[in-house]
Design a protein around this motif. Structure first.
Motif, PDB file in Angstrom:
ATOM      1  N   GLN A  59      34.881  23.159  35.722  1.00 52.74           N
ATOM      2  CA  GLN A  59      36.038  24.062  35.727  1.00 52.74           C
ATOM      3  C   GLN A  59      35.670  25.421  36.307  1.00 52.74           C
ATOM      4  O   GLN A  59      34.516  25.801  36.322  1.00 52.74           O
ATOM      5  CB  GLN A  59      36.543  24.242  34.297  1.00 52.74           C
ATOM      6  CG  GLN A  59      37.294  23.014  33.827  1.00 52.74           C
ATOM      7  CD  GLN A  59      38.340  23.342  32.788  1.00 52.74           C
ATOM      8  OE1 GLN A  59      38.622  24.492  32.527  1.00 52.74           O
ATOM      9  NE2 GLN A  59      38.900  22.324  32.198  1.00 52.74           N
ATOM     10  N   PRO A  60      36.670  26.151  36.798  1.00 57.59           N
ATOM     11  CA  PRO A  60      36.372  27.454  37.401  1.00 57.59           C
ATOM     12  C   PRO A  60      35.728  28.412  36.409  1.00 57.59           C
ATOM     13  O   PRO A  60      36.039  28.398  35.225  1.00 57.59           O
ATOM     14  CB  PRO A  60      37.746  27.979  37.844  1.00 57.59           C
ATOM     15  CG  PRO A  60      38.750  27.161  37.106  1.00 57.59           C
ATOM     16  CD  PRO A  60      38.108  25.848  36.840  1.00 57.59           C
ATOM     17  N   ARG A  61      34.834  29.232  36.936  1.00 56.99           N
ATOM     18  CA  ARG A  61      34.085  30.195  36.166  1.00 56.99           C
ATOM     19  C   ARG A  61      34.920  31.393  35.769  1.00 56.99           C
ATOM     20  O   ARG A  61      35.862  31.752  36.458  1.00 56.99           O
ATOM     21  CB  ARG A  61      32.925  30.714  37.017  1.00 56.99           C
ATOM     22  CG  ARG A  61      31.725  29.835  37.007  1.00 56.99           C
ATOM     23  CD  ARG A  61      31.015  29.918  35.680  1.00 56.99           C
ATOM     24  NE  ARG A  61      30.124  28.818  35.492  1.00 56.99           N
ATOM     25  CZ  ARG A  61      28.992  28.675  36.146  1.00 56.99           C
ATOM     26  NH1 ARG A  61      28.621  29.558  37.015  1.00 56.99           N
ATOM     27  NH2 ARG A  61      28.230  27.652  35.912  1.00 56.99           N
ATOM     28  N   SER A  62      34.488  32.041  34.735  1.00 58.28           N
ATOM     29  CA  SER A  62      34.992  33.356  34.337  1.00 58.28           C
ATOM     30  C   SER A  62      36.435  33.330  33.849  1.00 58.28           C
ATOM     31  O   SER A  62      37.181  32.394  34.044  1.00 58.28           O
ATOM     32  CB  SER A  62      34.866  34.370  35.461  1.00 58.28           C
ATOM     33  OG  SER A  62      33.510  34.559  35.742  1.00 58.28           O
ATOM     34  N   ALA A  63      36.758  34.417  33.178  1.00 58.06           N
ATOM     35  CA  ALA A  63      38.067  34.519  32.558  1.00 58.06           C
ATOM     36  C   ALA A  63      39.134  34.849  33.584  1.00 58.06           C
ATOM     37  O   ALA A  63      38.857  35.255  34.693  1.00 58.06           O
ATOM     38  CB  ALA A  63      38.022  35.611  31.502  1.00 58.06           C
ATOM     39  N   LEU A  64      40.394  34.637  33.172  1.00 59.28           N
ATOM     40  CA  LEU A  64      41.511  34.928  34.051  1.00 59.28           C
ATOM     41  C   LEU A  64      41.996  36.351  33.795  1.00 59.28           C
ATOM     42  O   LEU A  64      41.848  36.882  32.712  1.00 59.28           O
ATOM     43  CB  LEU A  64      42.645  33.936  33.769  1.00 59.28           C
ATOM     44  CG  LEU A  64      42.232  32.462  33.769  1.00 59.28           C
ATOM     45  CD1 LEU A  64      43.377  31.589  33.312  1.00 59.28           C
ATOM     46  CD2 LEU A  64      41.772  32.044  35.152  1.00 59.28           C
ATOM     47  N   ALA A  65      42.598  36.927  34.804  1.00 61.70           N
ATOM     48  CA  ALA A  65      43.118  38.291  34.673  1.00 61.70           C
ATOM     49  C   ALA A  65      44.433  38.268  33.901  1.00 61.70           C
ATOM     50  O   ALA A  65      45.269  37.399  34.107  1.00 61.70           O
ATOM     51  CB  ALA A  65      43.328  38.897  36.045  1.00 61.70           C
ATOM     52  N   LEU A  66      44.591  39.209  32.990  1.00 62.74           N
ATOM     53  CA  LEU A  66      45.832  39.344  32.232  1.00 62.74           C
ATOM     54  C   LEU A  66      46.459  40.697  32.553  1.00 62.74           C
ATOM     55  O   LEU A  66      45.752  41.670  32.809  1.00 62.74           O
ATOM     56  CB  LEU A  66      45.552  39.292  30.728  1.00 62.74           C
ATOM     57  CG  LEU A  66      45.216  37.953  30.084  1.00 62.74           C
ATOM     58  CD1 LEU A  66      44.878  38.156  28.615  1.00 62.74           C
ATOM     59  CD2 LEU A  66      46.371  36.984  30.210  1.00 62.74           C
ATOM     60  N   ARG A  95      47.688  41.608  27.557  1.00 56.40           N
ATOM     61  CA  ARG A  95      46.519  41.988  26.751  1.00 56.40           C
ATOM     62  C   ARG A  95      46.954  42.589  25.426  1.00 56.40           C
ATOM     63  O   ARG A  95      46.411  42.266  24.368  1.00 56.40           O
ATOM     64  CB  ARG A  95      45.645  42.984  27.528  1.00 56.40           C
ATOM     65  CG  ARG A  95      45.040  42.433  28.811  1.00 56.40           C
ATOM     66  CD  ARG A  95      43.905  43.308  29.319  1.00 56.40           C
ATOM     67  NE  ARG A  95      44.326  44.652  29.628  1.00 56.40           N
ATOM     68  CZ  ARG A  95      44.672  45.084  30.851  1.00 56.40           C
ATOM     69  NH1 ARG A  95      44.632  44.266  31.876  1.00 56.40           N
ATOM     70  NH2 ARG A  95      45.041  46.337  31.044  1.00 56.40           N
ATOM     71  N   VAL A 122      48.082  39.888  23.078  1.00 54.68           N
ATOM     72  CA  VAL A 122      46.974  39.152  22.448  1.00 54.68           C
ATOM     73  C   VAL A 122      46.441  39.950  21.252  1.00 54.68           C
ATOM     74  O   VAL A 122      46.223  39.401  20.163  1.00 54.68           O
ATOM     75  CB  VAL A 122      45.839  38.883  23.464  1.00 54.68           C
ATOM     76  CG1 VAL A 122      44.610  38.322  22.763  1.00 54.68           C
ATOM     77  CG2 VAL A 122      46.306  37.928  24.550  1.00 54.68           C
ATOM     78  N   THR A 158      34.051  44.667  24.214  1.00 50.92           N
ATOM     79  CA  THR A 158      33.383  44.061  25.366  1.00 50.92           C
ATOM     80  C   THR A 158      34.156  42.839  25.871  1.00 50.92           C
ATOM     81  O   THR A 158      33.728  42.171  26.795  1.00 50.92           O
ATOM     82  CB  THR A 158      31.929  43.646  25.022  1.00 50.92           C
ATOM     83  OG1 THR A 158      31.943  42.862  23.838  1.00 50.92           O
ATOM     84  CG2 THR A 158      31.057  44.868  24.796  1.00 50.92           C
ATOM     85  N   LEU A 159      35.298  42.559  25.248  1.00 51.89           N
ATOM     86  CA  LEU A 159      36.232  41.584  25.814  1.00 51.89           C
ATOM     87  C   LEU A 159      37.028  42.323  26.897  1.00 51.89           C
ATOM     88  O   LEU A 159      37.051  43.556  26.909  1.00 51.89           O
ATOM     89  CB  LEU A 159      37.169  41.060  24.714  1.00 51.89           C
ATOM     90  CG  LEU A 159      36.554  40.058  23.729  1.00 51.89           C
ATOM     91  CD1 LEU A 159      37.501  39.788  22.573  1.00 51.89           C
ATOM     92  CD2 LEU A 159      36.207  38.754  24.430  1.00 51.89           C
ATOM     93  N   PRO A 160      37.698  41.576  27.792  1.00 51.31           N
ATOM     94  CA  PRO A 160      38.398  42.293  28.871  1.00 51.31           C
ATOM     95  C   PRO A 160      39.682  43.005  28.410  1.00 51.31           C
ATOM     96  O   PRO A 160      40.784  42.675  28.832  1.00 51.31           O
ATOM     97  CB  PRO A 160      38.696  41.201  29.898  1.00 51.31           C
ATOM     98  CG  PRO A 160      38.427  39.921  29.246  1.00 51.31           C
ATOM     99  CD  PRO A 160      37.692  40.134  27.990  1.00 51.31           C
ATOM    100  N   PHE A 161      39.515  43.954  27.518  1.00 46.41           N
ATOM    101  CA  PHE A 161      40.619  44.812  27.078  1.00 46.41           C
ATOM    102  C   PHE A 161      40.269  46.253  27.441  1.00 46.41           C
ATOM    103  O   PHE A 161      39.097  46.625  27.422  1.00 46.41           O
ATOM    104  CB  PHE A 161      40.785  44.776  25.552  1.00 46.41           C
ATOM    105  CG  PHE A 161      41.204  43.458  24.978  1.00 46.41           C
ATOM    106  CD1 PHE A 161      42.360  42.829  25.415  1.00 46.41           C
ATOM    107  CD2 PHE A 161      40.465  42.859  23.972  1.00 46.41           C
ATOM    108  CE1 PHE A 161      42.755  41.613  24.864  1.00 46.41           C
ATOM    109  CE2 PHE A 161      40.856  41.642  23.415  1.00 46.41           C
ATOM    110  CZ  PHE A 161      42.003  41.020  23.863  1.00 46.41           C
ATOM    111  N   GLY A 162      41.296  47.058  27.679  1.00 43.91           N
ATOM    112  CA  GLY A 162      41.078  48.497  27.771  1.00 43.91           C
ATOM    113  C   GLY A 162      41.243  49.103  26.393  1.00 43.91           C
ATOM    114  O   GLY A 162      41.857  48.487  25.514  1.00 43.91           O
TER     115      GLY A 162
END
Lengths: 266, 260
Positions: B7-14, B19, B22, B103-107
């Protein structure tokens, strides 16, 4: 992400990282480049700056100076994009105490941008990979230390990242679990850049392709585990890694810097 | 241990909204995973009713309105809102999960807004469960439904403003008890500035403009003005500004204190 970038370009690139907490100079100019396929063992005594360095690489702490690029993305410039590239197991493997393993991993999947079937598959695969099937419906706070650590690993692996940063991944595991996690890391290492910190030097020999030792905030050794072992005093025959580690980290910074220029660095 | 997948690498952009959603969903659900939700709802509903009937004289006044019910909300919120807000950040720091979510992809703003909205949604659920009061008063007489609606809005806005203050203070400490006390005191001060006894005391020596200026910084002044059933844009703006200001401070506070 990983597939778009040059295979030879470093996945992790840290340049002249410095961190000061008030008058404490915790990290003093660390340079680190980790390409795909490398499993880097990050070693050093407690308080040497291992966790601080990992926290700067993952963007949890801002460096006082220096920069970090992950798969070519500068974490200071685009933190959200940079944070998508890696999986991170923070020190102590924290998770929400009231959530079950399954709920927690579902939250991570959502945070990583997966939904519906895709998210379910990801959670299933992560659970399978670190053998969490037996405790999947248990609240995190009721888990043993070993299961907590494995939940943290599952969380870091969930989106199948090209970079893994693991702060003491085998801490608190029994020998069997340690063996399993090491096998997993070896298996994952093939096409990923992995940085793991540990106090267990035999672990470095078992799974790492590169060892970096830091002491008092600076790198005092950077080479292969075999090269590190060779740095132990000649008369030592047993636990040579431990002896090498002691030789590198018990002197003061001047000694360490002197030792560094003698070799071992590549 | 299974083999690596294709499967494709890395997370998807939200998107930012995705965000925040979530973060909101995890936070909102967390209230119901502990006894906090049940305890809060029972105490809020019990006290809201008790104050309205016993102290406010809901029946004795012989008026078909909810004034006796709404006039105690600020004082109820002074100690109930901190109970909700105290854990928002203090708990993340105590358990170390702050390092995980940051360190999750959140601001930082995604986290601050998502958490705040979840807390606000929770207190709004509590508030909306007082609807039998509205039904009762409608059944007994002919209340002005517009006034009651505006009073509900005012109460929700007041809770939101207090929550924003409490969320900010929660980000400053690992200790939930300290977060609770700081928030209760801050909310009390916000109310006190508009309390008649305080204003009368100052009126003795301060110029009129200063007294009015002080009163206008108080949440109580704006709440009571809305409670009368009039939507004055300045009142709504006051609550919105308090929320916005403390949410911005909250973003700075977590960056500043996250690693302590």
């Amino acid at each position: 992400m990983a597939s778009h970038t040059d295979r030879k370009a470093p996945r992790i690139e840290a340049v002249k990282l410095e961190k000061r907490f008030g008058h404490i100079h915790a990290v003093r100019g660390i340079d680190l480049e980790v390409p795909a396929g490398q499993v880097l063992g990050f070693l050093g005594p407690n308080g040497a700056g291992k966790s601080t360095t990992m926290r700067m690489i993952t963007g949890f702490l801002e460096p006082s100076s220096g920069r970090v690029k992950l798969e070519g993305i500068d974490i200071a410039e685009d933190p959200i994009a940079a944070k998508r590239t890696f999986g991170y197991l923070p020190e102590g493997a924290p998770a929400y105490p009231d959530m079950t393993v399954e709920e927690f991993l579902a939250f991570i999947a959502a945070a990583r941008g997966f939904s519906g079937r895709d998210a379910k598959d990801r959670v299933e695969r992560a659970i399978g990979r670190v053998n969490l099937q037996g405790v999947r419906r248990q609240a995190f706070e009721t888990l043993s230390k070993g299961y907590k650590r494995r939940t943290g690993l599952a969380q870091a692996l969930l989106h199948d990242p090209g970079i893994l940063i693991l702060d003491e991944p085998t801490d608190g595991l029994d020998p069997n679990q340690k063996f399993e996690v090491r096998e997993l890391i070896k298996e994952l290492g093939g096409d990923r850049a992995i940085v793991l910190s540990t106090h267990i030097l035999e672990e470095v020999e078992a799974v790492c392709t590169r060892a970096v030792v830091i002491n008092k905030g600076g790198i005092v050794f950077d080479g292969t585990p075999a090269e590190m072992e060779a740095r132990a005093p000649r008369d030592v025959t047993k636990n040579r890694m431990d002896a090498a580690f002691r030789a590198m980290t018990t002197g003061d910074v001047a000694d360490a810097a002197a030792a560094r220029t003698k070799g071992g660095r590549r | 241990m299974s083999t690596t997948s294709a499967q494709p690498r890395s997370a998807l952009a939200l998107s930012a909204l995705a965000r925040i959603t979530v973060v909101f969903r995890r936070e909102f659900r967390s209230y119901f995973q502990t006894p906090l939700a049940a305890v809060f709802l029972v105490i809020f509903l019990f006290l809201a009713g008790l104050f309205a009937f016993n102290i406010g004289g809901f029946y004795e006044r012989n008026q078909a309105d909810l004034r006796p019910f709404f006039q105690f909300h600020p004082w109820l919120y002074v100690f109930l809102v901190p109970a909700v807000s105290m854990r928002l950040w203090a708990e993340e720091r105590r358990t170390g999960t702050i390092e995980l979510i940051m360190t999750l992809p959140f601001g930082a703003a995604d986290l601050v807004i998502g958490k705040f909205l979840a807390a606000w949604a929770f207190t709004t659920v509590a508030l909306s469960l007082t609807f039998p009061m509205w039904i009762t008063v409608s059944w007994l007489g002919n209340p002005d439904h517009g006034t009651i609606f505006v009073a509900y809005l005012a109460s929700a806005l007041l809770a939101g403003a207090f929550l924003a203050v409490g969320a900010f203070l929660s980000a400053l400490t690992k200790n939930q008890v300290i977060a609770f006390v700081l928030c209760a005191v801050a909310c009390f001060v916000l109310l006190l500035a508009g309390f008649p006894a305080v204003l009368d005391f100052i009126r003795g020596w301060a110029p009129r403009g200063a007294v009015e200026g002080l009163a206008s910084t108080s949440a109580l002044t704006h709440y009571e003005s809305m409670m009368r059933g009039v939507i004055d844009l300045r009142d709504v703006l006051y609550f919105v500004l308090v929320m916005a200001a403390f949410l911005v401070l909250n973003v700075f506070a977590i960056d500043w204190k996250k690693s302590d």
